[in-house]
Design a protein around this motif. Structure first.
Motif, PDB file in Angstrom:
ATOM      1  N   ALA A  28       0.806  -1.216   0.000  1.00 18.19           N
ATOM      2  CA  ALA A  28       0.000   0.000   0.000  1.00 18.19           C
ATOM      3  C   ALA A  28       0.844   1.273   0.000  1.00 18.19           C
ATOM      4  O   ALA A  28       0.401   2.311   0.472  1.00 18.19           O
ATOM      5  CB  ALA A  28      -0.952   0.019   1.200  1.00 18.19           C
ATOM      6  N   PHE A  29       2.087   1.196  -0.475  1.00 13.15           N
ATOM      7  CA  PHE A  29       2.942   2.367  -0.611  1.00 13.15           C
ATOM      8  C   PHE A  29       3.206   2.640  -2.086  1.00 13.15           C
ATOM      9  O   PHE A  29       3.334   1.718  -2.882  1.00 13.15           O
ATOM     10  CB  PHE A  29       4.289   2.152   0.097  1.00 13.15           C
ATOM     11  N   SER A  30       3.323   3.911  -2.406  1.00  9.92           N
ATOM     12  CA  SER A  30       3.747   4.311  -3.738  1.00  9.92           C
ATOM     13  C   SER A  30       5.237   4.629  -3.706  1.00  9.92           C
ATOM     14  O   SER A  30       5.726   5.226  -2.741  1.00  9.92           O
ATOM     15  CB  SER A  30       2.978   5.552  -4.200  1.00  9.92           C
ATOM     16  N   LEU A  31       5.937   4.220  -4.764  1.00  8.10           N
ATOM     17  CA  LEU A  31       7.369   4.478  -4.848  1.00  8.10           C
ATOM     18  C   LEU A  31       7.634   5.694  -5.713  1.00  8.10           C
ATOM     19  O   LEU A  31       7.046   5.846  -6.783  1.00  8.10           O
ATOM     20  CB  LEU A  31       8.100   3.270  -5.430  1.00  8.10           C
ATOM     21  N   GLY A  32       8.540   6.540  -5.256  1.00  5.15           N
ATOM     22  CA  GLY A  32       8.962   7.691  -6.036  1.00  5.15           C
ATOM     23  C   GLY A  32      10.369   7.469  -6.561  1.00  5.15           C
ATOM     24  O   GLY A  32      10.655   6.466  -7.189  1.00  5.15           O
ATOM     25  N   THR A  33      11.251   8.404  -6.256  1.00  2.00           N
ATOM     26  CA  THR A  33      12.629   8.289  -6.705  1.00  2.00           C
ATOM     27  C   THR A  33      13.322   7.094  -6.047  1.00  2.00           C
ATOM     28  O   THR A  33      13.136   6.832  -4.858  1.00  2.00           O
ATOM     29  CB  THR A  33      13.394   9.576  -6.377  1.00  2.00           C
ATOM     30  N   MET A  34      14.117   6.390  -6.853  1.00  2.00           N
ATOM     31  CA  MET A  34      14.953   5.300  -6.341  1.00  2.00           C
ATOM     32  C   MET A  34      16.384   5.574  -6.785  1.00  2.00           C
ATOM     33  O   MET A  34      16.621   6.255  -7.797  1.00  2.00           O
ATOM     34  CB  MET A  34      14.479   3.953  -6.872  1.00  2.00           C
ATOM     35  N   GLY A  35      17.323   5.032  -6.035  1.00  2.00           N
ATOM     36  CA  GLY A  35      18.703   5.297  -6.430  1.00  2.00           C
ATOM     37  C   GLY A  35      19.710   4.600  -5.556  1.00  2.00           C
ATOM     38  O   GLY A  35      19.369   3.693  -4.783  1.00  2.00           O
ATOM     39  N   TRP A  36      20.954   5.063  -5.708  1.00  2.90           N
ATOM     40  CA  TRP A  36      22.083   4.453  -5.002  1.00  2.90           C
ATOM     41  C   TRP A  36      22.993   5.522  -4.406  1.00  2.90           C
ATOM     42  O   TRP A  36      23.292   6.531  -5.062  1.00  2.90           O
ATOM     43  CB  TRP A  36      22.896   3.600  -5.980  1.00  2.90           C
ATOM     44  N   TYR A  37      23.433   5.254  -3.185  1.00  2.37           N
ATOM     45  CA  TYR A  37      24.493   6.004  -2.547  1.00  2.37           C
ATOM     46  C   TYR A  37      25.664   5.042  -2.330  1.00  2.37           C
ATOM     47  O   TYR A  37      25.505   3.830  -2.415  1.00  2.37           O
ATOM     48  CB  TYR A  37      24.051   6.532  -1.170  1.00  2.37           C
ATOM     49  N   ARG A  38      26.815   5.598  -2.034  1.00  4.97           N
ATOM     50  CA  ARG A  38      27.944   4.768  -1.631  1.00  4.97           C
ATOM     51  C   ARG A  38      28.736   5.457  -0.532  1.00  4.97           C
ATOM     52  O   ARG A  38      28.744   6.679  -0.441  1.00  4.97           O
ATOM     53  CB  ARG A  38      28.850   4.439  -2.818  1.00  4.97           C
ATOM     54  N   GLN A  39      29.389   4.626   0.263  1.00  7.56           N
ATOM     55  CA  GLN A  39      30.187   5.142   1.369  1.00  7.56           C
ATOM     56  C   GLN A  39      31.481   4.366   1.460  1.00  7.56           C
ATOM     57  O   GLN A  39      31.468   3.155   1.705  1.00  7.56           O
ATOM     58  CB  GLN A  39      29.415   5.056   2.683  1.00  7.56           C
ATOM     59  N   ALA A  40      32.585   5.062   1.252  1.00  4.87           N
ATOM     60  CA  ALA A  40      33.909   4.475   1.387  1.00  4.87           C
ATOM     61  C   ALA A  40      34.377   4.658   2.834  1.00  4.87           C
ATOM     62  O   ALA A  40      33.897   5.553   3.540  1.00  4.87           O
ATOM     63  CB  ALA A  40      34.885   5.138   0.430  1.00  4.87           C
ATOM     64  N   PRO A  41      35.321   3.843   3.288  1.00  5.57           N
ATOM     65  CA  PRO A  41      35.804   3.955   4.675  1.00  5.57           C
ATOM     66  C   PRO A  41      36.309   5.366   4.978  1.00  5.57           C
ATOM     67  O   PRO A  41      37.103   5.927   4.224  1.00  5.57           O
ATOM     68  CB  PRO A  41      36.937   2.934   4.725  1.00  5.57           C
ATOM     69  N   GLY A  42      35.829   5.917   6.086  1.00  9.97           N
ATOM     70  CA  GLY A  42      36.265   7.240   6.503  1.00  9.97           C
ATOM     71  C   GLY A  42      35.668   8.393   5.739  1.00  9.97           C
ATOM     72  O   GLY A  42      36.056   9.552   5.951  1.00  9.97           O
ATOM     73  N   LYS A  43      34.715   8.088   4.847  1.00 12.05           N
ATOM     74  CA  LYS A  43      34.102   9.152   4.044  1.00 12.05           C
ATOM     75  C   LYS A  43      32.596   9.202   4.263  1.00 12.05           C
ATOM     76  O   LYS A  43      32.008   8.281   4.814  1.00 12.05           O
ATOM     77  CB  LYS A  43      34.424   8.939   2.559  1.00 12.05           C
ATOM     78  N   GLU A  44      31.997  10.288   3.799  1.00 10.56           N
ATOM     79  CA  GLU A  44      30.559  10.426   3.917  1.00 10.56           C
ATOM     80  C   GLU A  44      29.855   9.601   2.845  1.00 10.56           C
ATOM     81  O   GLU A  44      30.447   9.205   1.848  1.00 10.56           O
ATOM     82  CB  GLU A  44      30.171  11.907   3.779  1.00 10.56           C
TER      83      GLU A  44
END
Length: 121
Positions: A28-44
């Motif tokens: 019962a949820f609608s999906l909007g934007t989908m995507g990917w993030y990444r995080q390297a050690p010691g980084k945002e």
């Protein structure tokens, strides 16, 4: 509730390719934007790519021309095809999906558990 399950990470040599998948289960949820993030050690955690139905995908400058994001709305799945991988692409990759129950609700961002991508010879 929305749950995201990722797959496709692993170890690859420089110049190689990987394809990440992220399937969303929702009730019962609608999906909007989908995507990917990444995080390297010691980084945002940084945005890699995002896609909204009916709009052009958005990419970080560092991956333009090498990564391609796509989605299959019938399967509630987003993909990230990664080509010409470099050691600096090494990170934990997190998929996300914005979802809401009602049209007047704000979009809420849900996260996958993360999948490790290591680019090394």
């Amino acid at each position: 509730q929305v749950q995201l399950v990722e797959s496709g990470g692993g170890l690859v040599q420089p110049g190689g390719s990987l394809r990440l998948s992220c399937a969303a289960s929702r009730t019962a949820f609608s999906l909007g934007t989908m995507g990917w993030y990444r995080q390297a050690p010691g980084k945002e955690r940084d945005l890699v790519a995002s896609i909204t139905s009916g709009r052009s995908p958005n990419y970080a400058d560092s991956v333009k021309g090498r990564f391609t994001i796509s989605r299959d709305n019938a399967k509630n799945t987003v993909y990230l095809q990664m080509n010409s991988l470099k050691p600096e692409d090494t990170a934990v990759y997190y998929c996300y999906a914005e979802a809401r129950r009602w049209s007047y609700d704000n979009w809420y961002k849900y996260w996958g558990q993360g999948t490790q991508v290591t680019v090394s010879s």
